[in-house]
Structures are given as C-alpha cells and as structure tokens.
Scaffold this active site. Structure first.
Site, short mmCIF file in Angstrom:
data_model
loop_
_atom_site.label_atom_id
_atom_site.label_comp_id
_atom_site.label_asym_id
_atom_site.label_seq_id
_atom_site.Cartn_x
_atom_site.Cartn_y
_atom_site.Cartn_z
N SER A 89 0.86 -1.18 0.00
CA SER A 89 0.00 0.00 0.00
C SER A 89 0.89 1.22 0.00
CB SER A 89 -0.90 -0.02 1.24
OG SER A 89 -1.87 0.99 1.13
N GLU A 90 0.67 2.13 -0.95
CA GLU A 90 1.62 3.23 -1.20
C GLU A 90 1.80 4.17 0.01
OE1 GLU A 90 -0.45 4.85 -4.54
OE2 GLU A 90 -1.48 6.37 -3.35
#
Lengths: 228, 222, 228, 222
Positions: free
Chosen positions: B46-47
């Site tokens: 997840s960025e």
C-alpha cells in the site's frame, strides 16, 4: 519538558505567507490540533505542502474554509470538493506533484540535497516546464528539493527529548516532513519518559523536533474524537 | 451484470499472479482481486507505507491510522512492515514491486496508459499513479472494454493525458486479454463469447490475433 | 525457509567482473561469511562498493589478498595498507567518494532516482570531471546513482520471509545496499519466526531480500568468532 | 607537553558549546572534548549512524556493532537513536548538526579548510570530512598552531587540497582563537603567554586583532 508547548502556542512561529509542510495521508497521521490552531489564528496567505487537503470541513479542509490558504502543493486534491471549487474560483493556487516525487522532494529538502532526477511523470503534462535528462538511456525529470518555514507533523509518541514513533500508516509523510522545516512542531498522542523508546525503534531522532504539542484528540473505537 | 464483468476481469488477472509476488492494487477493479485468489498468497503493498496489507477489519477493530491508499481501514498480514512515504515510493519507483494492477481511462495500441485525468476537466489529483506506471516491474491494466458512454477504452491514440512513457504489459477486459510488444497490440485470449469481428468493432485500436512469435509467448509466460 | 542458502552457495549468483555492494563500516555490520565465500570462490575482476576495504587480512581485506578485486569504490581506504599498496602497484583501481555521497548514491540506486545534487565536495579535487550546478545560489555537484549486480549485507535477525533488523551501528550501509543490488544476499546472526519482528520495527522489508545465509560467526565478548 | 596543548584547545572549545547542542566530533583533538565538558550535556552524533553517543564501555561490555566513526567501542546515552548511513548523512548534510569540531592540516586566511589529503601523497581516504564541512551549522577547527615539522597550519593560501568551499567559523589552537568573517581572519583571544609579535611570526596568515566591529562580536557570542 523543555520542548512542550500549549495547544495553540506554536502559532507564534508562523508568519503570514509562510510555507508550511503538513503531514498526513487522508485523515491518518494528520496533526488535527495544529490545524485547529492555524484555523483559530489570524494567519493568512499560507502555502501548504501536504499530500491532500483533507475533506470538506475536515483536516486541512478547515483552513480552506477559513481562507487561510494562498496555495496548496500536493498529489491529490479531488477528495476535497471545496479545494476543487476554490481552485476553479481562482481563490486557491494548486501545484500538483506525483505522490512519490512529493515525498522524495521533501526528503531531499531535509537531507541537504538540492534536487534529483526521477522517471516519474516524464513525458506527461506534469513535466511541463521541467528539465528532462537522459541517464543510462532512460528519460528522467529534474525535481527541486522542497523546504519550508514550518513543519506541522503528527506522531504517536514522543519522549521528553522529542524522539518520535508513529502509529501504523499514520507514519506516511510525517518523518520526511520532520526534516524539512526550519521550525518543526510535532503533535503527539502521548509523551513518555526518555529511554522508553528503544534506540533502534525511534523513527524521528529528536534533533529534528523543535516543539511538541499534546493532541487535543484521543482515539476512540479507532477514530479521533476530542479529548475530554 | 456490470459487477459480473468486473469479477471476470479480476479472476483472469489472478491467473497472471504468482504466490509470493509483491503486488500493488490500484482503485476500482483491482481491489476485487483479493477475493478471488483461492490459495495464492500475494504480498500486497500500500503506497501510504505498508507491505503486507490484509483484509478489512471487523467493525470493532478499525484503526484510522491503519488504512489503505483508498483511505479504507485495513489489517496487516503476519510479516508485514511499516515505513514512511519516501521509503514506500523508493520501493515502487526502484523496481521492487513485481506487479502493479491499475485501472485506466484509456490504453493506446502501444500500451501507453491514461489513468489520472480527463481532458478539459479539472486536473487536481494524480496520487501515486505515475510513480507506479514508471516503477513497477510488470503493469497489468484492469478495465471494462468500453466506457460508461460506450466509447472504447482501447484506442489508436490517447485523447486523455498520458500517465507516462512506460507501457502496460497486459490489458484485461471482460472480453479479452491483450498483450503489448514493441509498439503493437496482440489479442492473446478471449474471455467472452463475443465473435472476433464484433470484438474488433468495439475495440478502438487495431490488434493482431495471437502473439507475434510463439517463442515470445512462452518467454512471457515464464 | 525458502530463501535460506548454505554458507557459500550464494557465490553462484555472482560472475567474474560483477559489481558487488558490501555493507559494513570498518568491521561492524560486515558480512564476514559472505566475504569468506567470495574469497573461497574462483571469482575475479570484481568491483566492490563498500565504505572501506576492511583491514589487512580482515573483512574485505582478504579479497584483496586473494586478488579478487579489480576496483574498489568507497570513502576510506587508508585503514588498509594493503589497499594503498595494491593501488600504488597498479593492481587495484580506487574511486574515492565522500561517505555521505556514497550512502546517498546507493539509496538513489535502490529508489529509482537517476542522480542527485549535493553540496559535498563542490570545489574540491573529488569534484574533478563532475557537473556543477547552482541551485538557489549555492554550488552543488551532480552525482549519479549507484546500482550493482549483487548486494552482500549483514543484518542481526531475519524472519522467515526475509524481513531484517540490525545490531546497533552495524546497521550503517546495509539497509541502503539491500535496495540497490539485482540480487541481495543477507548474512544474519539469527533467524526468527515470521511475526516475531514488529511491523514498525522492521528496517528492511523482505521484498528487498532474495536470500538469507546464517553467519558462520557468533559474537563472543562483543567480537565475532567462528561458530563452533 | 603536546598533550597539554591539546587539552588547552579542547577546553577552550568547550566554552563555545552549549548544553543540548548536537555536535559531531572529528578524530584527533576533538575526541578529547567529552572529558572536559563539566556539567554541559552535549548530544554527540556519530556519522556511522548514532545520535546520543556515550563514553567508552568497560572492557566486559564491548559490542563491536556499537562503535564510533573512529571504529572504537562506545555506549549510548539515554534517548539515543540508531539509523542507517544515508539517514546519518541526511542529518549532517541537511544542516541538523549544530556544531562540527574538526581537525585540520591547514586553514587559510578566509577560513577554508584542508583536512583530508596531503599534496603528492596517496589520496585514499576522505570519509565524512567533506559532508561535515558542507553541512554542519557551525564549524570549529581544533588544531595545534604548527605542524610537527614546525610549519604554520594557518596559512595565506592552502597548499593542501581543500575540503570544500564552506569556511570555518572558528579556529582554536594552543595559542589563540581566530574568527573568520567575510574573507578575513581576526584574533579574538590569546590562550598562551606568547607575545603578539611572536604569535604573528608563527602564524602563516595575516590577521587583525579583535573583531572587525564590536557589534559583530556580541552577535557571534550570543
């Protein structure tokens, strides 16, 4: 604790027209108390560098309502329709930067790096006016480091020296923003004794933190509500 | 019916993924993928600073400081790690993500992607889209074959702003799987009973049927 | 554990002439077992990127004795008189880089950054042949990112996925070098169960680590000796 | 006798430091400073990845993975933090170290420092010297007045390779304290009973006595 400030006392370190880095991704890891302090102040003409502008009436959204902002630099403003409207009405300048470029530019600002080359956005509209350079046969864009007058960040715990740790993905932009402001204010959920945070687990060493503010909010059922 | 088409796409993309791969899932159809993995174990990135993203928590265990890039509450898998945004994008841009599965507004015949802005409309959000396009080792686009206005999403040339010069490897729609190689588009699989001539009709870009060379297909499938 | 290799098995991932990043500062955080493996191999013509070249006959010093090296890139070679002699005899090329520039160049190599501008070394002999650029009125040097064929690093603990934590200042160059090699081998003191390392405390996420090797050495009275 | 001179220098530099400051101490004379701090509490940074360096451990508690930049065993103060080399030099280069105390081979009349290489000799070590010169907020040079060959270390122009364009703020020798401002060198304090004319004789660069303007001195002393 030498660095501890009352909730809104930090406002004295900010002037009209200043550039302010504000941590957070959406509403996570966002310094809500410090944003309240800005909203309650008479400050205007601020440039805010933050991934988003919160949501309408929430997080940085309240600064937009309070007409505190001249400009916003970030990667994603569409979650706040007020920001879109303010921009369309000519009341807010917006500079759109890819999220990874934003994070890296702020890191460079804090690390004494003047600028860097990234492949991200090469050949796109966001490259307009930016220098391109070929390195080892690939296209890169030059991006300048980002620094600011003040950084407002949110951590989970501070010790009495100002060392910081973060809460899960509430870490996000906060550690890099802690390095890139001339004055750095950290809002925290809890203050612990020096030595309670293990040296290998400290994410932001105290040298980066000028002042600490205890959050006016506490987490209940996973969501921040005002501290009683 | 629309949901069925989205599920068809998600399920087909799962076939392209392998256990242990590090995968970044964009918003939209890609977020359906975790529901159709069967016994494949992906490592989801997840960025906003997490490797090892797990499913949505039960209502009582939400922590708004543990969220996805879509800002929804999530959990962590065993062995997950947390890091800051600069480290997260170092991971993305530095080529350490095996596969990015992205939605798209358009993809052109060379595989170039438009997935962040609509021409003429306000352009106020890009997020991590361009970093993922520039950095992931393999890019799979998950998209319905046509827009809600019935326009083809696979086009001769992009009319929407590009997300970068880096091309998609694969596009999966509810009707077909297309692969891109050296500037050309190849139909490698049909996913619906739509006849080939009708598929050609609703596709805005010319494509060749099958891969250019049989050798290439094997190599790519390795 | 899928990633676990026997002590010297990793050598198969390295070819003659490869560029190899090797972690460590002096003898701390140095992958002694992996260096032994290189020394015992038939490999030659290697370029090693590492802060130092160990000491005479110790650490990377044994590769010099074994004539494995064509070139060394690092910040401080004077602690190994063999390196100085090999250089003077024309048997070893040396590229001297300021320590901070070395660390940043390797970080950039792993982070998809093509190059960066630093003030360090501007106006000095180490700037010879390097591009200079003025940014906001100050002189900066362009430095290209450093990447390598293989990274050999040393961590304290790995879990079964390959997540890593380090021992005090044994961290040094290891985390950045873990990101910048095509193949990354981590020598560790201990392998623990997945989940035993807290997510917020993991320094190197497992995505960077291709293989793990259990160290042939153990620490006794603070110093590494061969495991019995 | 040489040791006494080195201690004189270390003690005088302590007067320039304040409790709570983050300080990086180079090799040589600067390493004597911790022994003469009295009740001043400095935060010592070690370039190999530690903020909050403590004294040498007792022999039984040595850990060769807890060492200084000089590669000697050290301890950690309460509140110390550990980080990697890139983070350490981000701290140094980014202007987060209040004071760097460095040794030097030469300092010229403008304050430019040579502290890493000897002309004509093999140049195979630079370490973190240039990063510290470029990045620390204040640079204090600690050096004996003359080299062991009796040559002045304060010189009109450097004959040794420069460590960077950034100037020292202060040089402290066993005889005197010099301050640098706008390209000129000022004697601000004498530390030995050497008469002024003799001091001038053994100093290789011309200097003015006292600060250029009295105001400046107060400002600098704040």
């Amino acid at each position: 604790m030498q660095k501890l400030l009352d909730a809104y006392e930090f406002v004295k370190f900010i002037k009209n027209g200043d550039t302010v880095l504000v941590g957070g991704f959406g509403m996570s890891g966002t310094p809500l108390t410090l944003i309240d302090g800005l909203a309650a102040s008479s400050l205007t003409g601020l440039t805010v560098v933050s991934n988003n502008l919160g949501e309408p009436g929430k997080g940085l959204g309240i600064l937009l309502e309070g007409k505190k902002l001249k400009k916003a630099v970030g990667s994603y403003f569409t979650t706040n329709r007020d920001a879109v409207k303010a921009w369309a009405d000519g009341e807010l300048e917006i500079e759109l930067v890819p999220q990874g470029t934003l994070a890296e530019a702020v890191r460079c600002g804090g690390a004494g790096i003047g600028g860097f080359y990234t492949k991200t956005a090469a050949g796109t509209k966001l490259a307009d006016g930016k220098e391109e350079r070929e390195i080892d046969g690939e296209r890169y864009l030059f991006e300048k480091a980002i620094k600011a007058d003040v950084s407002l960040i949110k951590a989970h715990k501070a010790d009495r020296l100002g060392n910081l740790v973060y809460d899960h993905t509430g870490r996000n932009f906060n550690p890099v923003m802690a390095t890139a402001g001339k004055v750095v204010i950290a809002e925290v959920d809890e203050i612990v004794g020096t030595g309670e945070l293990a040296p290998a687990h400290i994410v932001t060493p105290h040298v980066y933190v000028d002042y600490v503010v205890l959050s006016r909010y506490v987490k209940k059922a996973g969501v921040f509500v005002e501290r009683e | 019916m629309n949901e069925n088409r989205r599920i068809t796409i998600a399920k087909r993309i799962v076939q392209e993924l392998e256990s242990g791969q590090t995968v970044n899932l964009g918003v939209g159809i890609p977020t359906l993928i975790p529901d159709y993995l069967d016994d494949k174990q992906l490592v989801l990135q997840s960025e906003n600073g997490l490797l090892g993203m797990g499913p949505t928590p039960p209502p009582g265990q939400v922590n708004m400081d543990l969220i996805s890039a879509s800002k929804d509450p999530i959990t962590m898998e065993t062995g997950a790690s947390l890091f800051d945004s600069s480290a997260s994008f170092a991971m993305i841009r530095g080529g350490h993500i095996d596969v990015a599965v992205l939605g798209a507004l358009q993809v052109d015949r060379t595989g170039e992607i438009a997935n962040w802005a609509v021409p003429g409309a306000t352009i106020l959000g890009v997020g991590g889209a361009m970093d993922l396009v520039a950095g992931a080792n393999k890019i799979i686009v998950a998209t319905l074959h046509s827009s809600k206005h019935g326009e083809p999403k696979l086009v001769e040339e992009l009319t929407y702003p590009t997300s970068g010069i880096r091309k998609a490897d694969l596009v999966v729609t509810e009707h077909a799987v297309f692969r891109f190689e050296e500037g050309s588009m190849y139909l490698v699989e049909q996913l619906s009973d739509l006849p080939l001539d009708e598929l050609q009709e609703i596709t805005g870009a010319p494509f060749q049927v099958g891969l250019r060379e049989p050798d290439k297909q094997e190599e790519a499938a390795e």
